[in-house]
Scaffold this motif. Structure first.
Motif, PDB file in Angstrom:
ATOM      1  N   SER A   1     -11.890 169.245  57.403  1.00 16.66           N
ATOM      2  CA  SER A   1     -10.545 169.456  57.945  1.00 16.66           C
ATOM      3  C   SER A   1     -10.484 168.983  59.389  1.00 16.66           C
ATOM      4  O   SER A   1     -11.472 169.055  60.123  1.00 16.66           O
ATOM      5  CB  SER A   1     -10.194 170.945  57.875  1.00 16.66           C
TER       6      SER A   1
ATOM      7  N   THR B   1      -2.333 170.747  60.290  1.00 21.25           N
ATOM      8  CA  THR B   1      -1.460 171.445  59.349  1.00 21.25           C
ATOM      9  C   THR B   1      -0.140 170.703  59.184  1.00 21.25           C
ATOM     10  O   THR B   1       0.253 169.910  60.035  1.00 21.25           O
ATOM     11  CB  THR B   1      -1.183 172.886  59.820  1.00 21.25           C
TER      12      THR B   1
ATOM     13  N   GLU C   1      -5.532 173.267  69.595  1.00 24.44           N
ATOM     14  CA  GLU C   1      -5.258 174.204  68.505  1.00 24.44           C
ATOM     15  C   GLU C   1      -6.114 175.459  68.599  1.00 24.44           C
ATOM     16  O   GLU C   1      -5.654 176.569  68.344  1.00 24.44           O
ATOM     17  CB  GLU C   1      -5.509 173.508  67.159  1.00 24.44           C
TER      18      GLU C   1
ATOM     19  N   GLN D   1      -8.255 170.494  61.206  1.00 21.99           N
ATOM     20  CA  GLN D   1      -7.666 171.687  61.787  1.00 21.99           C
ATOM     21  C   GLN D   1      -8.653 172.448  62.668  1.00 21.99           C
ATOM     22  O   GLN D   1      -9.794 172.687  62.287  1.00 21.99           O
ATOM     23  CB  GLN D   1      -7.145 172.593  60.659  1.00 21.99           C
ATOM     24  N   ASN D   2      -8.168 172.814  63.849  1.00 20.49           N
ATOM     25  CA  ASN D   2      -8.900 173.657  64.796  1.00 20.49           C
ATOM     26  C   ASN D   2     -10.047 172.924  65.494  1.00 20.49           C
ATOM     27  O   ASN D   2     -10.115 172.899  66.720  1.00 20.49           O
ATOM     28  CB  ASN D   2      -9.419 174.927  64.094  1.00 20.49           C
TER      29      ASN D   2
ATOM     30  N   LYS E   1      -4.874 169.578  65.419  1.00 20.56           N
ATOM     31  CA  LYS E   1      -3.667 169.924  64.657  1.00 20.56           C
ATOM     32  C   LYS E   1      -3.783 169.279  63.271  1.00 20.56           C
ATOM     33  O   LYS E   1      -3.547 168.094  63.089  1.00 20.56           O
ATOM     34  CB  LYS E   1      -2.428 169.419  65.397  1.00 20.56           C
TER      35      LYS E   1
ATOM     36  N   LYS F   1      -2.456 171.571  54.554  1.00 19.67           N
ATOM     37  CA  LYS F   1      -3.434 171.151  55.555  1.00 19.67           C
ATOM     38  C   LYS F   1      -3.923 169.740  55.241  1.00 19.67           C
ATOM     39  O   LYS F   1      -4.018 169.347  54.078  1.00 19.67           O
ATOM     40  CB  LYS F   1      -4.648 172.099  55.565  1.00 19.67           C
TER      41      LYS F   1
END
Length: 716
Positions: free
Chosen positions: A536, A510, A559, A538-539, A508, A528
């Motif tokens: 990142s 974001t 995610e 993210q994902n 996570k 983000k």
């Protein structure tokens, strides 16, 4: 040329120009509204049109920057059908063909606040659901003896990619198989036919009653969320009622069970448990469990399949000290009808119960040596915002608590040889606290980057000079370590301050903002997080340096398991100075780690269970032949029992005699959850192995220092 002729000619030219302009700019004309597929039913209220236009306007500020065009319309169309009928068991192929007229019109309609397509599709959906439930109740009226379980029929477990049924007869066949599977699953669980009939009649009648109670507000929320979640899974519309529930869940005055829930298909799914909450303490409810029934104390269980999330939350919430009963489908269960009932006493989730705690574990080394490893467990990144904003000097915060615990560990005699920060099941919390916690270990520098929808990057920095601990470190994470936990772990990895051990984290990365609307509010993804290295969270999440096996299905949790999740990407690194390079030590640490796991009964057990669960998960269909199904279940239970007894023999425990004993043990385990802080008699194998890896690192570092010292002496 007369004045009148000139005027007529000019008017003709103007008319031609207008016609040409209208032909080129077709958007200036409003397409006629298609005739509805279904007659009557629910219709949008006046307030919904304005709310829809407001949502469309605010979605222009989403991080993903998607255009409202035919491509988006098609995505919303497909998402809406998937949300309503994910397993393709209600709509006929002819229904979907009739809906196709809307496929490329939704973007234009939503911009105008026209919700007719969403309501038209929903009205037919509601009709089809009612028809299916009435069919099931009619079949049950004929008795279970009318169902045959001695043929070669099977039922698909997942129809999401199957063609839509082409006729009523095909749909009847699909539901006949689903009904037979429900009955057979309960029979194999030892439920008598009379009780099966009672349970199923109650379930289907409850669902039928719920379907008939849908209101315009329900349809609006479902339809608009098909739009918002086309952008990403964390962008959501809350009606005024669900806004109230969301705001309550953000406060610390909530009395309930302490679980984060989400709607998934027709079910209410457990995302994670709140540390220190009643559900986490009871240990019976797990992440990825699905709640299908809610009962108050001794009252009758209420079936909640197909209910709105806020309605389920309202049933679960209640005064402190009262009990709520939940009927759940355990995570990983092969059938939606294989359920069990649990009871949880409601209570408040107290801030102090989420506070960081410390302990010391001792790891045996070579030549009778022992490495003393300090452990600080952080269940959440908490901050008393009100006290902090008022400028109170003694406000409660994660960083302050950890700093105090570090000081206590530093004062230990003998001193600790290494430190573990345990972030398992830490779902995040305050970004401020995550960045401040980094400052205790790096001695200055950037901590995280935040990129907004316009591409602007803001760098958060450590503003606290010096460090409180500079020795060897490890950070223990699992799949439920998310958000702020990932920011801290990522910074520790980039700076070379700690080895990351455990499982891939949630992913996570974001940032959401709540935006008020005239009717409800919108939770919008606007930024983000990025690590100082530019990667990142993210994902992908944080990839551990040393991995350990967990009984978690990553295709179901995390995610990357969520539809339309924003992808992993990378931006430029910010200027930072790594404090140590742990990479050269990783091959040796992994080799020693693998050697221990290969002979550790607890991890052998986990790996064998993973193989068994993966085999079950890979099944696309199950037999509806009772004899064959019993044979398969017995074979499965023999393997489960063998895996359990292999572990028990290896750790000196008495083997179990049969599956009845194993089921009783499973129930006992759920009622007596393992204490992760080591207060119970049973050691935590994940924490012990993390301590062992860190002890290995301590010894490798000591050997390097000795080698460097000897080399220097030789040169002199």
């Amino acid at each position: 040329m007369t004045r009148r002729t000139t005027l007529l000619r000019n008017l003709s030219i103007v008319a031609l120009l207008i016609a040409a302009l209208l032909q080129v700019c077709g958007a200036l004309t409003v397409s006629p509204r298609p005739e509805p597929v279904s007659a009557g039913g629910l219709a949008p209220e006046e307030v919904h049109a304005g709310a829809a236009r407001g949502i469309v306007d605010r979605l222009q500020g989403h991080y993903r920057q998607m255009r409202f065009d035919d491509s988006l319309s098609e995505k919303v169309f497909n998402r809406y059908l998937r949300d309503l009928d994910p397993n393709r068991v209600y709509f006929l192929a002819s229904d979907v063909a009739a809906f196709d007229r809307y496929r490329l019109l939704l973007d234009d309609q939503l911009r105008r606040g026209d919700l007719s397509a969403g309501f038209d599709i929903f009205n037919l959906y509601q009709q089809r659901v009612g028809e299916r439930l009435e069919y099931l109740l009619a079949r049950l009226d004929e008795g279970l003896d009318s169902l045959s379980f001695d043929g070669s029929d099977s039922v698909l477990l997942d129809r999401s990619e199957q063609p839509w049924a082409s006729s009523e007869e095909d749909m009847d066949d699909i539901w006949e198989r689903r009904l037979k599977n429900a009955v057979l699953t309960m029979r194999l669980d030892g439920v008598k036919d009379e009780e099966i009939l009672t349970r199923l009649e109650r379930r289907y009648s409850s669902q039928l009653n719920r379907v008939q109670q849908n209101a315009s507000e329900d349809v609006f929320q479902i339809y608009i969320n098909a739009l918002t979640q086309t952008f990403d899974p964390h962008t959501s519309y809350f009606t005024p009622h669900t806004s109230e529930n969301f705001n309550i869940s953000m406060s610390r005055s909530l009395e309930g069970i302490g679980a984060v829930l989400q709607a998934e298909d027709e079910y209410t799914k457990v995302v994670r448990l709140v540390p220190g909450g009643p559900a986490a303490k009871a240990g019976q409810l797990k992440s990825a469990d699905r709640i299908v029934g809610v009962g108050q104390e001794d009252d009758e269980m209420v079936n909640v399949i197909g209910w709105r999330l806020d309605e389920v939350v309202n049933l679960i919430r209640g005064p402190k000290g009262t009990e709520v009963r939940l009927e759940i489908i355990p995570a990983g269960s092969a059938s939606e009808h294989s359920t069990r009932e649990i009871t949880i006493e409601r209570n408040k989730v107290m801030l102090e119960e989420q506070a960081a705690k410390k302990q010391i574990i001792e790891i045996p080394g070579t030549n009778d040596s022992v490495e003393r490893i300090g452990v600080i467990r952080i269940p959440a990144f908490y901050l008393d915002f009100d006290a902090y904003n008022r400028g109170e000097p003694d406000y409660t915060s994660t960083t302050r608590d950890v700093a105090r615990l570090l000081q206590e560990l530093n004062d230990e005699e003998p001193a600790i040889d290494g430190l573990v920060i345990d972030l398992r099941n830490n779902g995040g919390g305050s970004l401020h606290e995550a960045t401040q916690l980094v400052s205790l270990f790096i001695g200055g520098g950037p901590t995280v980057q935040v990129r907004d929808a316009r591409g602007r990057v803001q760098v958060e920095r450590d503003k606290v000079p010096g460090t409180l601990y500079s020795g060897p470190m490890a950070v223990l994470v699992n799949r439920f370590s998310a958000s702020a936990s990932e920011i801290f772990a990522g910074a520790m990895q980039d700076y070379g301050r700690a080895i990351i051990i455990g499982d891939h984290t949630f992913g996570k990365g974001t940032v959401q903002t709540l935006l008020p609307l005239g009717h409800g509010q919108l939770k919008l993804t606007q930024a983000k997080f990025y690590r100082v290295s530019g990667s990142s969270n993210q994902n992908l999440g944080i990839v551990p340096d040393i991995e350990m096996p967990y009984l978690i299905d990553k295709e179901d949790i995390g995610e990357s398991a969520l539809p339309n999740a924003l992808p992993w990407d990378k931006i430029d690194a910010t200027a930072y100075t790594p404090q140590f390079n742990l990479t050269p030590y990783l091959p040796s640490l992994r080799e020693l780690h693998d050697q221990r796991l290969a002979v550790n009964p607890e991890f052998i057990y986990v790996r064998e269970q993973l193989v068994l669960l993966e085999e079950q998960r890979q099944k696309e269909s199950v037999s509806l032949n009772e004899e064959e199904r019993r044979s398969e279940q017995e074979a499965f239970e023999v393997r489960r029992l063998a895996i359990e007894n292999t572990r028990r023999k290896a750790v000196g425990e008495e083997p179990l005699k049969d599956m009845a004993a194993l089921r009783a043990l499973d129930e006992q385990r759920s009622l007596d959850p393992e204490n992760e802080m080591g207060d119970s008699d049973k050691p935590d194998p994940y924490l012990q192995e993390t301590g062992a890896v860190l002890a290995d690192l301590v010894r490798l570092l000591q050997n390097r220092q000795v080698a460097n010292s000897e080399g220097k002496t030789a040169q002199e």
